[in-house]
Design an enzyme around this catalytic site. Sequence first.
Site, PDB file in Angstrom:
ATOM      1  CE  LYS B  92     -59.160  22.730  11.635  1.00  0.00           C
ATOM      2  NZ  LYS B  92     -58.969  23.291  10.275  1.00  0.00           N
ATOM      3  CB  SER B 167     -56.451  20.883   8.538  1.00  0.00           C
ATOM      4  OG  SER B 167     -57.187  22.097   8.617  1.00  0.00           O
ATOM      5  CB  SER B 191     -58.714  23.192   6.052  1.00  0.00           C
ATOM      6  OG  SER B 191     -57.376  22.820   5.855  1.00  0.00           O
TER       7      SER B 191
END
Lengths: 477, 502
Positions: B92, B167, B191
Site C-alpha cells: 500500500k 482505503s 481499511s
Amino acid sequence: MSWEVVIGLETHTQLQTRSKIFSGAAIAFGAAPNRQACAVDIALPGVLPVLNREAVVCAIKFGLAVGANIAPRSIFARKNYFYPDLPKGYQISQFETPVVSGGGLTVHVGEAEKFVHLTRAHLEEDAGKSLHEDFHGKTGIDLNRAGTPLLEIVTEPDMCSSAEAVAYAKALHALVTWIGICDGNMQEGSFRCDANVSVRKPGAPLGTRREVKNLNSFRFLQQAIDYEIQWQINEIEEGRQIHQATVLFDPDTGETRAMRSKEDAHDYRYFPDPDLLPLEITAAWIDEVRSKLPELPQAMQQRLATDYALSAYDAATLTSTREIAAYFEAVVAAAGTANAKLCANWVMGELAARLNRDELEFSASPVSAPRLAGMILRIADGTLSSKLAKEVFESLWTDAASSADTVIEARGLRQVSDAASIEPIIDAVLAANTKSVEEFRSGKDKAFNALVGQVMKASKGKANPQQVHDLLRKKLG
Amino acid sequence: MLEASLKQLSAALAQKKISSVELTTLFLERIEQYNPTLNAFVTLDHERTLAAARAADVQLAKVGAGGTASSRTVANMGAAAAPLTGIPLAHKDIFCTAGWRTTCGSKMLANFVSPYDAHVVERFSNAGMVMLGKCNMDEFAMGSSNETSHFGPVKNPWDTTRVPGGSSGGSAAAVAARLTPAATGTDTGGSIRQPAALCGLTGLKPTYGVVSRYGMIAFASSLDQGGPMAKSAEDCALLLNAMAGFDPRDSTSLERPAEDYSRDLEKPLAGLKIGLPREFFGAGMDAGVRAAVEAALAEYRKLGATTVEVGLPNSNLSVPAYYVIAPAEASSNLSRFDGVRYGHRAPDYADLNDMYAKSRAQGFGAEVKRRILIGTYVLSHGYYDAYYLKAQKIRRLIAADFAAAFKECDVILGPTTPSPAFKFGAKAADPVQMYLSDIYTIAVNLAGLPGMSIPCGFDNALPVGLQIVGPWFGEAKMLNVAHQYQLLTDWHHRMPSGLGKS
C-alpha cells in the site's frame, strides 16, 4: 502612590543529554546547518518519536533537588501551531500533567532570604531556527536544534523586583549546573528566561501581565524587567490599560516591544500525543537517581558553615559552583579543618582572582589543591608570612614541578622569627632613621609604620611582621 | 501459479520449478494487462522489481546448494513458517519505501521519495520478498471507496462500475485480480477488512501494537495498524509472521515474545464459542449479506462450534466517536505537510501564511480537508471536553463492551460491511453514508482488537465478507477460525470473471 511589582519566570533549560529527546541525533552546539537533524527531527512522513530516558533522569534530578513532587505518571501532549522551524507542525510538550510539580528555591537578595515557589517543570522539545540573514529575501531553516531536550521550569508569581528575579535566575542556574542537567551556557541559549511582569497598587488584584520572551543573560533579564515595570506604570498613570501581550526585549535600545497580543494568540489545540505512552516513573527509579545525586548546594553550604566555622557568605561563595566546592574540599582535606578559614580565603581570594584573570576553571587550575594546601600549612605554622606566601603562590602557579617547601628552600623565604636575628636589624634601622624616631616620639603614629616598613625591607621581607612590631614598640617605648 | 498459496509458491521456488524472476515477470505482465483498467497500482518500477527478484534467485540458489539456513529464515518466524524469499508482494502506498515514490494517494506527496524503508517494508525485504509496486489508496487513507485518491479511483475487479472499498482499495483489487499474490494494507477504521470484503479476499488487522507503525504514514496514530491482505488465512498467517514484532522505533509497538501465527491453523473448531453481537445483526444489513453470513454460521456449527448472542451496547456510538478521534489525530498528524521541507509547495505565494494556505489547499483533496477541519474544530479551546474527551470515554466503554463479550465467547463473528460493493458516486456526495459503510469495523479499531474479513459468499454476484474479531492478541485463534472455514469452502478461491488465468 507606590506600585507593587509581580514577577514570575519561565526558564528553558537545555538538558545535557547525548542525543535529542525523541530521536537519536546528537545535540552538540555549532554543527553546520541541518547536519544534526535526522528523519525524526525533520518530520519525514511516517517517523515516530521515542522518548530519551536520559532526559527523564534529568527531570527527576531536578525534581529531587527542589523538593518537588515527581509524577508517577505524566503525559506528553502536542502543542499545535504552524511555523517553518517547527517541522511536525506541533511541539511535543507536557500540558495537563507535567513530570515535576511544586518545590522551590531559596534565594538571597542582599541580606534578605526568599523562598521562590515553583509551579511546575515539564519536559519538551526545542524547535529549530529560522535564519533570516544571507538568504536574500528568503528564510533559511536550520533544524539542528529541533528536538533538543528542554526542561521548562515555571515559578509562581513570587518575585517583586528585578533584583529578586535575577537572584532566582542565578540560583536556578547554579542549581541546574550543579546537578549536571544543564551546561548553563547562556550565550548558546542553554538557559533562557521568559519573564511575566505585572504591576498593581498594594492590595489590589493582580494586574494584567506581559511576557518578555527569551532573555539570555542576567543583565538583559534585569534591564528588561526594569524597563517593563516602568513602561507599565507609565501607561497606567497616563490613563491607559495594559493589554496581555508577548513582548521582545531589544538589548540595543534597552526597550521592550510587543510581538503579539492576546487577540492573535494561538489556540494550541493541546491533546495527548498518541505516538507516546504515558511516562511512568517508579519509586525505584526515583531512588536510583537520588542515590547518584550529588550533595546539593544548600545542604553543603550549611555543612561548610557548621563544620568549618565559615561565614554564611563564605559558605555561599564556596558552593557557587560544584567545581569551587570540590576544589575547596580537597584543599581542606589536605590542610586540615583547623585551617579551613585560611583555605577559604586563599581559594576565594588569590586563586579565584588569578583563575579569573587567565579565564581558567577551577578544574584547570595550574595550582592543584594539594599544592595550595602545602603552602597554607607553611603559613599556618609561621614558616611563611602572608606577603612571602604571595611570592610562593606565584612560583606554584608558573612552575608545576614546585611545591611550597621547595620554593621556600630555594629562595630562602623562610620567615625569621627569633629576636636575636631581628634585633640587630632594628637597631641599625633606628640608628639610620633618627628623624622618624623623633616624629614618633612627638606623637606621629604614622612614623611607626614607616619604621616597620624599613625593618621589613632591611630583612628582605623575611622578618615576622608581628615580631618586628612588638620589638620595635619595646625599643621605642 | 495465480491460485497457488504462498506455501506452494515457496515450495515451487525452493524446488526450482520456477524462478523468482519468472514468477515476478508473470505478475508484472498481468499488471501491465489489467492495471490500466483497475488502477490498482500507482507506482511500478520493473527494473527495481526484477533486480530484487534476481537477488532472491541468488539467495534461493545458495540454499539449494546447501547454503546457510539463516538466509532462508525470517526474523521472528517460527519453525513451521514457510520462507517467503522470491515471492512477489505489493505495498500500500502509505508505507515508505526507500528509492520508490511514496504518495499516500495525495497530490501533496505526488513526487515524494522516501529516504528510508518502513519497518514493515524492511521486514518483507529482509524476508526476501520482491516488491511489485505501490498500491493506490484513498488519500491519506481517508475513505471507504478509493474515490478520494489523487490518482483516480481503483475499480473493483468483480464489477468495474463499483468501488473496491477503501482505503486499502488498490491492495484489495490487486490481490482479487491476481496481480499480486499478496499485499500490505493498513486499517484505521476498517481499511483492510472493508475492501477485503468488497473484493472477496482475506485481510487481517492485528491487535494495536503488534505491527510497527514506523514508516507507515500516520492517519490516526492511536487507531492505525498495518496488516496483510491475501487470498487465504494461511497466507495471512505467514505474512503476519514476517510483519509482526517489536520495533524500538515505535513507542506503541509491544514488546512480546515472537509468535508463529500459523501454529493453530489446523486445530479443530469443536467446542468453539462464537459470539454474535445482536447490534451487528439488526436493521441496516442487506438481505444478501445477511444470508451469506447466516450460511457461514451454519458451516461453523457443522464444525462443532456453538453460537451465543452477546451485547455490544455502545457500538452505536462507535462511528461518532471515531469521527471525533480520528480527525483530531489526523488534523495534527497532517500538519507536517506544510510545503516547507518536502511535498507540494504552491508555485506562487505572497508570504508565509499564504504559502501554507495555498500549498495545503492545492495539495490536499476535499475529504482530507473535511477531516482536518473536523479535527481542528473538536480540539479547539472550549470544544475539547465536549468532543475529544467524550469520545475517549466512549472509546473506553466500547473496549469494556468487548472485554465483557469475550468472557462469553472465543471469537466474535458478523458481517464486515452492511452491503457489498457500491457503485462509484453512490455515496460520494454524502459523507455520513460513506462513513456508515465502516459501521461494523470501526469499533474494533477503537478497542484496539484484532479483526479479519474472509469471503463467505456472494450477494448479486458481489463478494460478501465475514468479519472475525478476536480478543486482544487473539490473531492465531482468529486465523484458526478462518482457516478451518476455508478448508470447507472455496469462496476465497473464486476469481472475478473476465480476468484471464495463466
